[in-house]
Design a protein around this motif. Sequence first.
Motif, mmCIF file in Angstrom:
data_model
loop_
_atom_site.group_PDB
_atom_site.id
_atom_site.type_symbol
_atom_site.label_atom_id
_atom_site.label_comp_id
_atom_site.label_asym_id
_atom_site.label_seq_id
_atom_site.Cartn_x
_atom_site.Cartn_y
_atom_site.Cartn_z
ATOM 1 N N GLY A 67 53.809 50.673 34.581
ATOM 2 C CA GLY A 67 54.198 50.587 36.005
ATOM 3 C C GLY A 67 54.496 49.050 36.602
ATOM 4 N N HIS A 68 54.678 48.188 35.671
ATOM 5 C CA HIS A 68 54.573 46.855 36.020
ATOM 6 C C HIS A 68 55.914 46.798 37.107
ATOM 7 C CE1 HIS A 68 54.383 42.596 35.986
ATOM 8 N NE2 HIS A 68 55.778 42.505 35.852
ATOM 9 N N GLY A 69 55.886 46.375 38.286
ATOM 10 C CA GLY A 69 57.118 45.979 39.081
ATOM 11 C C GLY A 69 57.240 47.081 39.867
ATOM 12 N N THR A 70 56.459 48.138 39.925
ATOM 13 C CA THR A 70 56.549 49.507 40.640
ATOM 14 C C THR A 70 55.626 49.394 41.670
ATOM 15 O OG1 THR A 70 55.147 50.823 39.443
ATOM 16 C CG2 THR A 70 57.487 50.730 38.861
ATOM 17 N N GLU A 71 54.747 48.282 41.949
ATOM 18 C CA GLU A 71 53.684 48.174 43.002
ATOM 19 C C GLU A 71 52.523 49.320 42.722
ATOM 20 O OE1 GLU A 71 55.021 48.525 46.781
ATOM 21 O OE2 GLU A 71 56.691 47.038 46.390
ATOM 22 N N SER A 72 52.392 49.742 41.335
ATOM 23 C CA SER A 72 51.458 50.714 40.982
ATOM 24 C C SER A 72 50.364 49.826 40.407
ATOM 25 C CB SER A 72 51.823 51.976 39.999
ATOM 26 O OG SER A 72 52.365 51.377 38.963
ATOM 27 N N GLU A 73 50.773 48.650 39.974
ATOM 28 C CA GLU A 73 49.634 47.753 39.011
ATOM 29 C C GLU A 73 48.689 47.207 39.966
ATOM 30 O OE1 GLU A 73 52.745 46.480 40.407
ATOM 31 O OE2 GLU A 73 53.375 45.300 39.078
ATOM 32 N N HIS A 74 47.511 46.804 39.336
ATOM 33 C CA HIS A 74 46.332 46.284 40.079
ATOM 34 C C HIS A 74 46.640 45.042 40.881
ATOM 35 C CE1 HIS A 74 42.393 44.244 40.587
ATOM 36 N NE2 HIS A 74 41.856 45.517 40.410
ATOM 37 N N GLU A 75 46.118 45.028 42.224
ATOM 38 C CA GLU A 75 46.435 43.630 43.069
ATOM 39 C C GLU A 75 46.255 42.686 42.257
ATOM 40 O OE1 GLU A 75 42.413 43.416 45.360
ATOM 41 O OE2 GLU A 75 43.823 45.051 46.169
#
Length: 98
Positions: A67-75
Motif C-alpha cells: 500500500g506504499h504511496g496509497t496513504e494506507s501505510e502507517h503514519e
Amino acid sequence: MEPQGDARRKLKQRLNRIAGQVAGIQRMVDEDRYCVDILTQIAAVRSALDSVGVELLTEHVSSCVIGHGTESEHECAKPMTQEQLVEEVKTVLGRFLK
C-alpha cells in the motif's frame, strides 16, 4: 480487513496473554518446577510471539509495502523507493527469523 481499533485490541489481548504466560514461567522457576514443564511453557511463549510477529509482518507488508504511496501505510512510515522497501522487509525478516 478488520477495523484498525479492533485489530489493535486483539493484538493487545494476545500480548497480555503472552505476558501472563511469561509470569507463569517465572512462578514455575520460583517454585522449582520440573525443567521439562518449564521448557514446554517457554516453547509455547515463543510460538505465541512468533504468531504475533507473523501477524504484524503481514500487516506491514499489506499496508506499508504493497500500500506504499496509497496513504494506507502507517503514519510513521518513511517515504521509500521500492528498492528501499524490499531492503527493509529483508532486514526485518532477517531479525525476525533469528
